[in-house]
Design an enzyme around this catalytic site. Structure first.
Site, PDB file in Angstrom:
ATOM      1  N   SER A 347       0.811  -1.344  -0.093  1.00 44.95           N
ATOM      2  CA  SER A 347      -0.105   0.086   0.092  1.00 44.95           C
ATOM      3  C   SER A 347       0.830   1.316  -0.004  1.00 44.95           C
ATOM      4  CB  SER A 347      -0.978  -0.033   1.271  1.00 44.95           C
ATOM      5  OG  SER A 347      -1.991   0.872   1.109  1.00 44.95           O
ATOM      6  N   ASP A 467      -8.471  -5.707  -5.746  1.00 44.47           N
ATOM      7  CA  ASP A 467      -7.875  -4.686  -4.832  1.00 44.47           C
ATOM      8  C   ASP A 467      -8.624  -3.486  -5.416  1.00 44.47           C
ATOM      9  OD1 ASP A 467      -6.721  -2.581  -3.251  1.00 44.47           O
ATOM     10  OD2 ASP A 467      -4.781  -3.602  -3.798  1.00 44.47           O
ATOM     11  N   HIS A 497      -6.776  -5.998  -1.156  1.00 41.55           N
ATOM     12  CA  HIS A 497      -5.639  -5.239  -0.728  1.00 41.55           C
ATOM     13  C   HIS A 497      -4.607  -5.978   0.447  1.00 41.55           C
ATOM     14  CE1 HIS A 497      -3.696  -1.603  -0.843  1.00 41.55           C
ATOM     15  NE2 HIS A 497      -3.816  -1.606   0.481  1.00 41.55           N
TER      16      HIS A 497
END
Length: 759
Positions: A347, A467, A497
């Site tokens: 991320s 995601d 994610h």
């Protein structure tokens, strides 16, 4: 369980014999396969005083225990070898399998019986049922000494460094930026855990603005109300330019000391880093400017923030200074560092890996960018629209800035700097242009794609097709923006994610060990990875090598129909409030065809292997001077599919070292589902040409436009059903416009095109 073995490299007989001998195996080519197997088992059962008891507890076939087999004159057969090998790896005959041949085929067992030397060598490199490779499991149990020196097997560093003797320290790197304008270079805190080793070691660095804590209350207060109307924008052409950051030179003199003075206590860590530490890789955690115990403002994704992270790599290579504390009086050098660095993390952490790579900094050999952003505009905006990341309606850049500006968690820092920080935050709010959703200089300064030509490091990506937080467009664009000579590898999975380093089906962490041993430690190896390693969506635990992501020449075209259909935007107050309260309710009804939408279904007449971005070509008109179009494509029929969140198979069974930081064994479930989102996309009709062109929408005037949905890789079979839904407001992603307007779509002159691999 199904094996997908990418970390194993074939070796010559000479290399295999040498590496096995270094581990204490005396495999003799003059011995029979049965004798060599017996010796091998006696060696790996080193924890037992009575090895014969263990052998009597295992079986050679369905009628003979293994001790009896070795005491007999029976020959070693393929069936016996596989039965024994599976037990060594933790599988139980009569429980996990009855027919060993069928079971080996079912789990895609990577070893082909024949050459007993190669078979035993590969067996050590094969994962057990609980996740570790056999050699890693043996080493974790004390198979070889914890020597605090390097020991390699099949191109991978073994866990021979004591995690309990690791050096834990903190230093403060002098960056080359002054983001708070106090006239001094911002100091950046670096938390270090490194092996106790007399020589120099490489580093894996995780650049994480979250690491020193987050200000969740301030972030929540900064969330935006999504229940607002879409703005009508003034037509214009947007201009941006390449900009550069201002850097600052080092200041003052400091005495040189040999040891850090601040000890590092317990910190949160990333389990891939935990795995690499006892294998001789230092772990560095860096929160960066604007975070607790560091200095500066949280500049959120720009090259000032990245420069400060880059300066840590510079320090590891002797190009920047670090101090023992904030007084800046005592300098410490990274004499333990060999100068070679890899970055890790998901991320925001993976985003910083992308940004760092585009600086071309010397010493950065590999980035492992997991679900990283490649352009911040595409995270909070899409095609001229404000779009929230999946699952986070109302979040925008300043709420992320508030979250990560952890200097305010220290009350003294709050007193000294909060007034200036609030002024900075106010300016950031203006720069975002949330009212328009347009691309501008603020976003351009946070677009790493335009600097991808500077990348020198080898690149590893991981990303999930499901995601919707950091959408697949980010990795797709970065993958294709890299220079042609850069080695790049993408693990494209079917999760959301999420991390993949502790999944049962893929030897990701072992592959990273092999790559980093080669690139950071200089270990000679033929190890390489394919460009794309894709998790097959059509079955459980199956991965495939592909040549590319996208770049397909063949398309399947689906015409939308005949005549014209209408999409109304305004909902009744009751429905609007239901959907605004729970976007999941909206999604469920959307997929079922119960909202204000156009729904199109097709039954496939042949197999279809989608690879790349779907393209929508539409002819439509709006009843007013604005409008947005949303689209989602679904695999729409009840079937078993991979679900996007990994489930726990076994808790704390993967030892990352030697009785050190146990990790969970995880995997994506393969379960019954009613449908699956293949891709989605959103477009502001005023940005129908491109991001830099804002056009007028003339009420009731036909417009022709095309736009791409999120890129993906997805396999469909003949007879599967596709569902395309076209609608306006999306209650998860877009602003929730109440305007009473409608879109008319000319179905006959509109189409969906899907890129696919040749069958």
């Amino acid at each position: 369980m199904r094996y997908n073995q990418y970390s194993y490299t074939k070796a010559s007989e000479e290399v295999m014999l040498d590496e096995l001998a270094r581990l204490g195996f005396t495999i003799q080519t003059t011995n029979s396969p049965k004798e060599n197997l017996h010796h091998f088992l006696q060696k790996i059962l080193f924890r037992y005083q009575d090895v014969n008891y263990v052998l009597s507890s295992w079986v050679a076939d369905q009628k003979t225990d293994l001790l009896t087999f070795f005491q007999s004159d029976k020959q070693l057969t393929e069936e016996v070898f596989y039965t024994v090998a599976l037990q060594v790896l933790g599988f139980a005959p009569f429980v996990d399998f009855d027919d060993v041949t069928a079971f080996c085929k079912e789990i895609h067992f990577p070893i082909t019986y024949g050459n007993i030397l190669e078979n035993l060598y590969q067996l050590l490199n094969t994962r057990t049922k609980l996740g570790n490779t056999l050699i890693d499991q043996l080493v974790s149990e004390g198979f070889i000494p914890e020597s605090n020196d390097y020991h390699f097997f099949n191109g991978k560093s073994l866990a021979t460094f004591s995690s309990h003797e690791a050096i834990r320290e903190v230093v403060y790197v002098e960056s080359r930026v002054d983001t708070d304008g106090d006239g001094k270079p911002d100091l950046v805190k670096v938390s270090i855990i490194r092996p106790s080793y007399e020589g120099q070691v490489p580093a894996v660095m995780t650049a994480s603005p979250y690491h020193q804590g987050t200000n969740d209350k301030a972030s929540d207060k900064a969330l935006h109300n999504m229940n607002v109307d879409l703005s009508c924008k003034n037509p214009r052409t947007i201009t941006v330019q390449e900009s550069s950051i201002q850097t600052i030179e080092p200041q003052g003199q400091a005495s040189l000391v040999e040891k850090a003075e601040e000890k590092l206590g317990h910190i949160g860590s990333y389990t891939l880093n935990d795995y690499l530490l006892p294998r001789g890789f230092a772990n560095l955690y860096v929160s960066g400017v604007g975070t607790k115990d560091s200095e500066g403002m949280m500049t959120s994704g720009d090259y000032q923030q990245i420069e400060a992270y880059k300066n840590v790599i510079d320090w590891l290579n002797g190009r920047c200074r670090a101090f023992t504390d904030h007084t800046r009086q005592r300098e410490i050098k990274a004499t333990w560092s060999n100068g070679k660095v890899a970055t890790t993390g998901i991320s925001y952490l993976g985003t910083m890996s992308n940004g760092l790579a585009t600086t071309g900094v010397d010493g950065l050999e590999v980035i492992i960018a997991e679900a990283g952003i490649s352009s911040w505009y595409n995270y909070y905006r899409e095609n001229g629209l404000v779009t929230s990341p999946g699952g986070y309606p109302g979040e925008d850049f300043e709420s992320l800035t508030e979250l990560t500006y952890s200097r305010n968690l220290l009350a003294g820092e709050y007193l000294r700097h909060n007034q200036a920080y609030q002024a900075y935050l106010d300016q950031q709010r203006k720069d975002l242009e949330r009212e328009t959703g347009d691309y501008n200089q603020f976003w351009h300064d946070r677009n790493y794609l335009i600097h991808a030509d500077k990348v020198k490091a080898e690149v590893v990506f991981t990303h999930g097709s499901q995601d919707w937080n950091v959408k697949p467009l980010h990795v797709y664009n970065m993958f294709h923006a890299l220079p042609a000579h850069i080695k790049k590898h993408l693990f494209f999975h079917n999760g959301a994610h999420v991390y993949i380093n502790n999944w049962q089906s893929i030897d990701f962490r072992e592959s990273m060990n092999a790559l980093l041993s080669k690139k950071l430690l200089g270990h000679s190896s033929d190890f390489d990875l394919p460009p794309v390693i894709w998790q097959d969506n059509s079955q459980a635990q199956n991965w495939m090598s592909l040549d590319d992501f996208g770049n397909q020449e063949d398309y399947s075209h689906f015409h939308l129909g005949k005549g014209s259909q209408e999409i109304r935007n305004r909902y009744s107050d009751e429905d609007y409030n239901r959907f605004a309260k729970s976007y999941q309710v909206f999604k469920n009804e959307l997929f079922e065809g119960k909202t204000q939408q156009i729904t199109l279904d097709w039954t496939l007449e042949q197999d279809l292997f989608i690879n790349g971005p779907a393209k929508l070509k539409l002819r439509l008109k709006s009843s007013t001077n604005k409008g947005l179009i949303s689209a989602q494509l679904l695999d729409y029929w009840p079937a078993k599919r991979l679900t996007p969140i990994p489930s726990l198979l076994e808790p704390r069974v993967m030892d990352n070292g030697r009785y050190y930081m146990l990790d969970n064994l995880m995997e994506l479930p393969f379960a019954d589902t009613p449908h699956r989102v293949i891709t989605k996309g959103f477009l502001n009709l005023q940005n129908r040409t491109d991001l830099l062109t804002v056009e007028e929408v003339v009420p009731n005037q036909w417009m022709e436009l095309s736009f791409e949905l999120q890129p993906t890789i997805y396999k469909l079979k003949k007879g599967d059903q596709l569902r395309l839904v076209l609608y306006t407001t999306d209650f998860e992603h877009t602003v929730r416009d109440k305007t009473d307007y409608h879109l008319s779509v000319d179905m006959e002159h509109s189409s969906l095109s899907l890129p696919h691999k040749k069958s």
